[in-house]
Each structure stands twice: as C-alpha cells, then as structure tokens.
Design a protein around this motif. Structure first.
Motif, PDB file in Angstrom:
ATOM      1  N   ASP A   1      46.297  46.529  37.355  1.00 40.92           N
ATOM      2  CA  ASP A   1      45.007  46.031  37.824  1.00 40.92           C
ATOM      3  C   ASP A   1      44.137  47.223  38.198  1.00 40.92           C
ATOM      4  O   ASP A   1      44.641  48.269  38.598  1.00 40.92           O
ATOM      5  N   VAL A   2      42.832  47.039  38.060  1.00 41.26           N
ATOM      6  CA  VAL A   2      41.881  48.092  38.404  1.00 41.26           C
ATOM      7  C   VAL A   2      40.794  47.511  39.298  1.00 41.26           C
ATOM      8  O   VAL A   2      40.257  46.442  39.015  1.00 41.26           O
ATOM      9  N   ILE A   3      40.505  48.181  40.388  1.00 38.27           N
ATOM     10  CA  ILE A   3      39.291  47.883  41.160  1.00 38.27           C
ATOM     11  C   ILE A   3      38.219  48.795  40.584  1.00 38.27           C
ATOM     12  O   ILE A   3      38.339  50.017  40.614  1.00 38.27           O
ATOM     13  N   PHE A   4      37.175  48.187  40.043  1.00 44.83           N
ATOM     14  CA  PHE A   4      36.153  48.899  39.287  1.00 44.83           C
ATOM     15  C   PHE A   4      34.815  48.732  39.999  1.00 44.83           C
ATOM     16  O   PHE A   4      34.392  47.612  40.276  1.00 44.83           O
ATOM     17  N   GLU A   5      34.175  49.836  40.328  1.00 46.80           N
ATOM     18  CA  GLU A   5      32.865  49.800  40.979  1.00 46.80           C
ATOM     19  C   GLU A   5      31.923  50.731  40.233  1.00 46.80           C
ATOM     20  O   GLU A   5      32.337  51.797  39.786  1.00 46.80           O
TER      21      GLU A   5
END
Length: 91
Positions: free
Chosen positions: A30-34
């Motif tokens: 999973d990636v937290i993308f901002e």
C-alpha cells in the motif's frame, strides 16, 4: 504481518505544474500518496497501491525499500517484486 513503512519518496513531478509528491510505501505494498502545488490550494491525498503510481516513483520506492532493514522480513514474492521494480528504467 503488521503493516510497516519500508520506503519513502519526496520530489517534484509533472511537467505542466511542478507538483511536490510525497509517498510512503508499506510492507503490504500500500502507498500513502500526497501531492500539492506550491503556493496554491491544490492538495491531494489518497491511499493507493504501488502499481497505480508513476514508474519513476515506483522505482525510487523500491530502491528505498530494499535498503530498509525491514526488507529481510518481507514475504519472498514481495521481495522479488521490489527487486524487479528497482531495476526498471524509463526508455
């Protein structure tokens, strides 16, 4: 297995606008993308999967993950995928 952070990316991305991109890659891919555009109200935040972000960012996240001490604890299939991603090049 608990989800732990294994890689990060911070950099500029995009041609039309200079977006600042920050990603955190976790052990389950999973990636937290901002991303945001400086001096504007434009800001975006989402949780996504590694495959759904730009190849250049996937490569950097994979390289960073491989250098992480937690890498040795990952399942073999995830280690193999990250090894493959770290060797991708844009042609």
């Amino acid at each position: 297995m608990t989800r732990t952070e294994i890689g990060r990316y911070l950099g500029k991305f995009g041609e039309q606008y200079e977006k600042i991109v920050k990603c955190r890659l976790y052990s389950n891919l999973d990636v937290i993308f901002e991303w945001w555009i400086p001096n504007t109200e434009m800001y975006h935040h989402e949780e996504t999967i590694l495959e759904d972000i730009a190849i250049e960012i996937q490569v950097e996240l994979a390289k960073n993950a491989i250098q992480n001490p937690e890498f040795a604890q990952l399942p073999p299939d995830i280690k193999e995928l990250l090894n493959q991603k770290s060797k991708l090049t844009n042609t």
